[in-house]
Enzyme design. Structure first.
Site, PDB file in Angstrom:
ATOM      1  N   GLU A 359       6.116   4.758   3.160  1.00 29.07           N
ATOM      2  CA  GLU A 359       4.352   3.991   2.689  1.00 29.07           C
ATOM      3  C   GLU A 359       3.879   5.449   3.222  1.00 29.07           C
ATOM      4  O   GLU A 359       2.855   6.084   4.373  1.00 29.07           O
ATOM      5  CB  GLU A 359       4.255   3.470   3.910  1.00 29.07           C
ATOM      6  CG  GLU A 359       2.715   3.480   3.637  1.00 29.07           C
ATOM      7  CD  GLU A 359       2.097   1.603   4.630  1.00 29.07           C
ATOM      8  OE1 GLU A 359       1.282   1.132   4.973  1.00 29.07           O
ATOM      9  OE2 GLU A 359       3.034   1.184   5.483  1.00 29.07           O
ATOM     10  N   HIS A 384       6.110  -1.581   0.602  1.00 29.33           N
ATOM     11  CA  HIS A 384       4.896  -0.124   0.049  1.00 29.33           C
ATOM     12  C   HIS A 384       5.149   0.146  -0.884  1.00 29.33           C
ATOM     13  O   HIS A 384       4.742   1.069  -2.391  1.00 29.33           O
ATOM     14  CB  HIS A 384       4.175   0.439   1.343  1.00 29.33           C
ATOM     15  CG  HIS A 384       3.656  -0.354   2.302  1.00 29.33           C
ATOM     16  ND1 HIS A 384       2.739  -0.868   2.614  1.00 29.33           N
ATOM     17  CD2 HIS A 384       4.347  -1.070   3.897  1.00 29.33           C
ATOM     18  CE1 HIS A 384       1.858  -0.986   2.796  1.00 29.33           C
ATOM     19  NE2 HIS A 384       2.940  -1.850   4.153  1.00 29.33           N
TER      20      HIS A 384
END
Length: 436
Positions: A359, A384
């Site tokens: 992320e 993510h």
């Protein structure tokens, strides 16, 4: 061609040129149409064949969508292009959004145990319950505790004296403003996010203080049960029929001081979900992804992995697997935890992983290389995966192994590490067509 006798030749030449130009134009149009069709076929849902009614519904929805885009272009204010906190009210007024709310969503696969319902419910319902006390830490954070008659007196370095909230409200002139202040302590929402959250350290500090504040409310056993049920109700109202929660399974307490363990919490999740399903047609259920913070040292994570193995063996239909949660760029990498994360495979036990990884858009760092280790450790899904576009080999192997990415654009905007204020958001799910 210089005299009248040359006119037929000139006319013929011009005709040939015109025909060639016309044919060329047709071929360009055909090529363009074919390219657009190929793109549509490759888009999500591009190969679906709609029924007559679905075609009508799609036309209606697309007309509304185009109208909103046209209006946004006129006023130069398009909700997806601005900060979510400033766009939220615009989104909620959208006709497209009102239709999307009613449409089936299937499943929510990336939610955390402390962020699964509206904070208004905590303020208006939970903080009005009997025996709710609060104190304030030296850093100004609120702390709650249910107790009768009062919780043990805290050390001054930990918190101020406990105050019974019911009594405190009775002595106030403006309870509404007080409740609004509580709500501000329970949420990241602000009118000026760029000012209030000038960098990631500030937003993460606020984020963690929220979890600290509401934990004393949510981990009170009667609230814990109601919290789960209310969360399922809110998801059900949005047509979400199945959830997988990252849950740290922190201790849950009773008014008399009794502390419940992790197995009790899993059983409670299971019982509440079963009770909810009986009253709500179509609801499928929930599963838990047992999680621990990636700030802990390896020895603690070893114990957590073993706990995850035990919980999954005890509750095979309820516990889906294990994950590490918390701020990725200041926490340990998956590689740091390799000794702990290899325990199941070395013991011949299957423990599915659902790792948060990548992320970030800090390319070439240990943060975005978490993606590599998530792939090597056969993560069932990857949370993510924002950095996936910087790792073509990981992208290709994720596709081959059918490992989906849990795409969370709002979370990416709010809490990921980023070198630039301007950033692109990835709206990609790495998933083969026709696979579950």
């Amino acid at each position: 061609m210089g005299g009248p006798s040359g006119w037929p030749a000139l006319i013929s030449l011009l005709l040939v040129v015109a025909i060639l130009f016309f044919c060329s134009a047709i071929s360009i149009d055909e090529a363009r149409t074919q390219l657009l069709m190929r793109e549509k076929m490759l888009q999500l849902g591009g190969q679906l064949v709609l029924t007559e009614q679905e075609e009508l519904a799609n036309e209606r929805l697309m007309a509304l969508k185009k109208a909103e885009v046209v209006q946004a272009m006129k006023i130069q204010n398009f909700p997806p292009s601005i900060h979510f906190f400033q766009a939220k009210n615009l989104i909620e007024k959208s006709e497209v959004f009102s239709i999307l709310k009613k449409m089936p969503k299937g499943a929510a696969l990336h939610v955390h145990d402390f962020g699964i319902l509206s904070m208004n419910w905590l303020v208006k319902n939970v903080t009005y319950r009997p025996h709710c006390h609060f104190c304030i830490t030296p850093k100004g954070a609120l702390k709650f505790k249910f107790a009768y008659p009062t919780p043990p007196t805290p050390m001054p370095a930990e918190c101020s004296e406990w105050v019974l909230l019911e009594k405190y409200r009775k002595e106030m002139q403006n309870v509404t403003e007080f409740d609004y202040g509580l709500l501000r302590n329970f949420t990241l929402m602000t009118e000026n996010p760029e000012v209030d959250y000038a960098n990631q350290n500030i937003v993460w500090s606020k984020f963690q203080s929220i979890f600290f504040t509401i934990s004393g409310l949510v981990h009170y056993a009667p609230v814990f049960r109601d919290y789960i049920f209310q969360a399922l109700e809110e998801f059900y109202q949005d047509n979400v029929l199945y959830l997988e929660l990252r849950a740290m399974l922190l201790p849950v307490y009773e008014l008399n001081g009794t502390i419940h363990n992790q197995e009790w919490s899993v059983r409670t999740y299971r019982e509440v979900a079963y009770m909810f399903a009986k009253k709500h047609p179509g609801f499928i259920g929930i599963k838990l992804i047992y999680s621990d913070r990636r700030l802990k040292n390896v020895s603690f994570i070893m114990k957590s992995v073993q706990t995850a193995m035990m919980l999954r063996a005890t509750f095979p239909r309820m516990v889906a697997g294990f994950d590490l949660v918390g701020r990725e760029d200041t926490g340990h990498t998956l590689y740091d935890y390799r000794k702990a994360l290899m325990i199941p495979i070395l013991q011949g036990i299957k423990l599915p992983y659902f790792f948060h990884a990548g992320e970030t858009d800090w390319q070439g760092t240990s943060i975005d290389r978490n993606l590599l280790d998530a792939l090597i450790l056969n993560s069932t899904r990857i949370g993510h995966g924002f950095a996936l576009t910087k790792h073509p080999a990981v992208w290709a192997d994720s596709w081959k192994k059918n490992i989906p990415m849990e795409v969370c654009p709002i979370s990416n905007q709010e809490s990921s590490s980023e070198p630039d204020q301007e950033r692109d958001q990835m709206f990609v799910v790495v998933k083969k067509p026709g696979k579950n």
